[in-house]
Design a protein around this motif. Structure first.
Motif, PDB file in Angstrom:
ATOM      1  N   GLY A  59       3.398  -9.085  -3.508  1.00 13.13           N
ATOM      2  CA  GLY A  59       4.687  -8.890  -2.854  1.00 13.13           C
ATOM      3  C   GLY A  59       5.054 -10.067  -1.964  1.00 13.13           C
ATOM      4  O   GLY A  59       6.199 -10.524  -1.962  1.00 13.13           O
ATOM      5  N   THR A  60       4.072 -10.569  -1.239  1.00 21.99           N
ATOM      6  CA  THR A  60       4.297 -11.732  -0.360  1.00 21.99           C
ATOM      7  C   THR A  60       4.657 -12.968  -1.174  1.00 21.99           C
ATOM      8  O   THR A  60       5.548 -13.743  -0.800  1.00 21.99           O
ATOM      9  CB  THR A  60       3.044 -12.008   0.489  1.00 21.99           C
ATOM     10  OG1 THR A  60       2.712 -10.840   1.243  1.00 21.99           O
ATOM     11  CG2 THR A  60       3.288 -13.171   1.450  1.00 21.99           C
ATOM     12  N   GLY A  79      -3.676   5.926   4.324  1.00 23.39           N
ATOM     13  CA  GLY A  79      -2.816   5.644   3.174  1.00 23.39           C
ATOM     14  C   GLY A  79      -2.347   4.206   3.147  1.00 23.39           C
ATOM     15  O   GLY A  79      -2.383   3.549   2.096  1.00 23.39           O
ATOM     16  N   MET A  80      -1.934   3.687   4.291  1.00 24.89           N
ATOM     17  CA  MET A  80      -1.476   2.298   4.373  1.00 24.89           C
ATOM     18  C   MET A  80      -2.628   1.328   4.142  1.00 24.89           C
ATOM     19  O   MET A  80      -2.465   0.278   3.515  1.00 24.89           O
ATOM     20  CB  MET A  80      -0.831   2.037   5.730  1.00 24.89           C
ATOM     21  CG  MET A  80       0.440   2.830   5.993  1.00 24.89           C
ATOM     22  SD  MET A  80       1.802   2.421   4.893  1.00 24.89           S
ATOM     23  CE  MET A  80       2.228   0.782   5.479  1.00 24.89           C
ATOM     24  N   GLU A  81      -3.806   1.698   4.655  1.00 26.99           N
ATOM     25  CA  GLU A  81      -4.985   0.847   4.488  1.00 26.99           C
ATOM     26  C   GLU A  81      -5.479   0.807   3.049  1.00 26.99           C
ATOM     27  O   GLU A  81      -6.086  -0.167   2.615  1.00 26.99           O
ATOM     28  CB  GLU A  81      -6.121   1.355   5.385  1.00 26.99           C
ATOM     29  CG  GLU A  81      -5.992   0.959   6.842  1.00 26.99           C
ATOM     30  CD  GLU A  81      -6.306  -0.513   7.053  1.00 26.99           C
ATOM     31  OE1 GLU A  81      -7.489  -0.878   7.054  1.00 26.99           O
ATOM     32  OE2 GLU A  81      -5.350  -1.291   7.188  1.00 26.99           O
ATOM     33  N   SER A  82      -5.230   1.892   2.309  1.00 23.21           N
ATOM     34  CA  SER A  82      -5.768   2.001   0.943  1.00 23.21           C
ATOM     35  C   SER A  82      -4.930   1.268  -0.104  1.00 23.21           C
ATOM     36  O   SER A  82      -5.328   1.180  -1.265  1.00 23.21           O
ATOM     37  CB  SER A  82      -5.882   3.478   0.548  1.00 23.21           C
ATOM     38  OG  SER A  82      -4.610   4.091   0.500  1.00 23.21           O
ATOM     39  N   VAL A  83      -3.763   0.770   0.303  1.00 25.48           N
ATOM     40  CA  VAL A  83      -2.926   0.030  -0.648  1.00 25.48           C
ATOM     41  C   VAL A  83      -3.657  -1.239  -1.084  1.00 25.48           C
ATOM     42  O   VAL A  83      -4.200  -1.979  -0.252  1.00 25.48           O
ATOM     43  CB  VAL A  83      -1.559  -0.329  -0.020  1.00 25.48           C
ATOM     44  CG1 VAL A  83      -0.735  -1.185  -0.973  1.00 25.48           C
ATOM     45  CG2 VAL A  83      -0.799   0.944   0.327  1.00 25.48           C
ATOM     46  N   ASN A  84      -3.677  -1.463  -2.370  1.00 27.74           N
ATOM     47  CA  ASN A  84      -4.389  -2.615  -2.949  1.00 27.74           C
ATOM     48  C   ASN A  84      -3.913  -3.929  -2.326  1.00 27.74           C
ATOM     49  O   ASN A  84      -2.713  -4.216  -2.292  1.00 27.74           O
ATOM     50  CB  ASN A  84      -4.155  -2.641  -4.465  1.00 27.74           C
ATOM     51  CG  ASN A  84      -5.089  -3.604  -5.169  1.00 27.74           C
ATOM     52  OD1 ASN A  84      -5.076  -4.796  -4.892  1.00 27.74           O
ATOM     53  ND2 ASN A  84      -5.896  -3.088  -6.068  1.00 27.74           N
ATOM     54  N   LYS A  85      -4.870  -4.714  -1.845  1.00 28.48           N
ATOM     55  CA  LYS A  85      -4.531  -5.986  -1.191  1.00 28.48           C
ATOM     56  C   LYS A  85      -3.891  -6.973  -2.160  1.00 28.48           C
ATOM     57  O   LYS A  85      -3.075  -7.807  -1.758  1.00 28.48           O
ATOM     58  CB  LYS A  85      -5.785  -6.602  -0.558  1.00 28.48           C
ATOM     59  CG  LYS A  85      -6.309  -5.802   0.629  1.00 28.48           C
ATOM     60  CD  LYS A  85      -7.529  -6.459   1.246  1.00 28.48           C
ATOM     61  CE  LYS A  85      -8.032  -5.642   2.439  1.00 28.48           C
ATOM     62  NZ  LYS A  85      -9.222  -6.227   3.070  1.00 28.48           N
ATOM     63  N   ASP A  86      -4.281  -6.880  -3.427  1.00 31.55           N
ATOM     64  CA  ASP A  86      -3.681  -7.774  -4.427  1.00 31.55           C
ATOM     65  C   ASP A  86      -2.194  -7.490  -4.601  1.00 31.55           C
ATOM     66  O   ASP A  86      -1.393  -8.414  -4.812  1.00 31.55           O
ATOM     67  CB  ASP A  86      -4.390  -7.612  -5.779  1.00 31.55           C
ATOM     68  CG  ASP A  86      -5.829  -8.134  -5.737  1.00 31.55           C
ATOM     69  OD1 ASP A  86      -6.117  -9.009  -4.884  1.00 31.55           O
ATOM     70  OD2 ASP A  86      -6.649  -7.672  -6.547  1.00 31.55           O
TER      71      ASP A  86
END
Length: 218
Positions: A119-120, A107-114
């Protein structure tokens, strides 16, 4: 057939008090093991999603533990912890780890990198990104693992009777020992109903915990 149905009906009528006690024992063992699994596996899964090399090792260890027969783990607990509820809870806790850990990691890995990058760029710290962005988005996958582990725990808690932990498994083992089919069927039906009920309740919890934009109406 009519005789068997009558015997099964008599089982539920004559054992009402015991059914309540055994159901509570079964729930106590299962839910406590599940809660321990959630407390350990969810934070660990989140941490592992940030450290891929260690993740492979930990996932490998939990996968090996998952392949061990449940009766074997229960038997292994006896020399160290004796018999009763404590070794049963620890054994079930071990079995609940993998589905929750695996689903939390995925689940954590599947979060969209964009989205993470956005957020950053908005000034989020790593902790804020995990707490406010990644974890909420991963909630549906994590809850799926928790629901799976809950059903596993309730099913496997039946074997806890083997080491004197009580629960609905007592009915099934007593039925096998005394050759009373109504006890076996009655115990199995109660365990099935309990598993379905807990899964239903957790599905409602999943719906509440999932952000509105990600909810799937059923």
């Amino acid at each position: 057939m009519d005789t068997f149905l009558e015997a099964t009906k008599d089982f539920f009528v004559t054992n009402r008090q015991d059914i309540l006690i055994k159901t509570w024992e079964h729930l106590y063992i299962s839910i406590l093991a599940l809660l321990l699994g959630v407390i350990v596996a969810v934070p660990l899964g989140i941490a592992l999603s940030k450290t891929k090399k260690i993740a492979k090792i930990v996932m490998g260890i939990t996968s090996v533990l998952q392949t061990l027969p449940s009766l074997a783990i229960l038997a292994l607990m006896i020399p160290f912890l004796g018999v009763g509820k404590v070794p049963a809870i620890i054994a079930l806790f071990i079995y609940t780890l993998l589905p929750i850990l695996n689903n939390t990691f995925i689940g954590m890995e599947s979060v969209n990198k964009d989205l993470k990058a956005a957020g950053t760029s908005m000034g989020m710290t790593k902790f804020q990104s995990i707490y406010l962005l990644e974890f909420p988005l991963a909630t549906p996958v994590i809850m799926a693992g928790i629901r799976l582990s809950a059903v596993y725990a309730i099913s496997w808690a039946t074997l806890a009777s083997y080491i004197g932990a009580g629960g609905l498994g007592d009915f099934i083992f007593n039925g096998l020992n005394l050759y009373q089919p109504e006890f076996i069927i009655g115990g199995a039906v109660l365990v099935t109903i309990l598993a379905l009920l807990v899964d239903f309740i957790l599905s409602k919890v999943e719906k509440i915990a999932t952000p509105k934009g990600l909810r799937i109406e059923r």
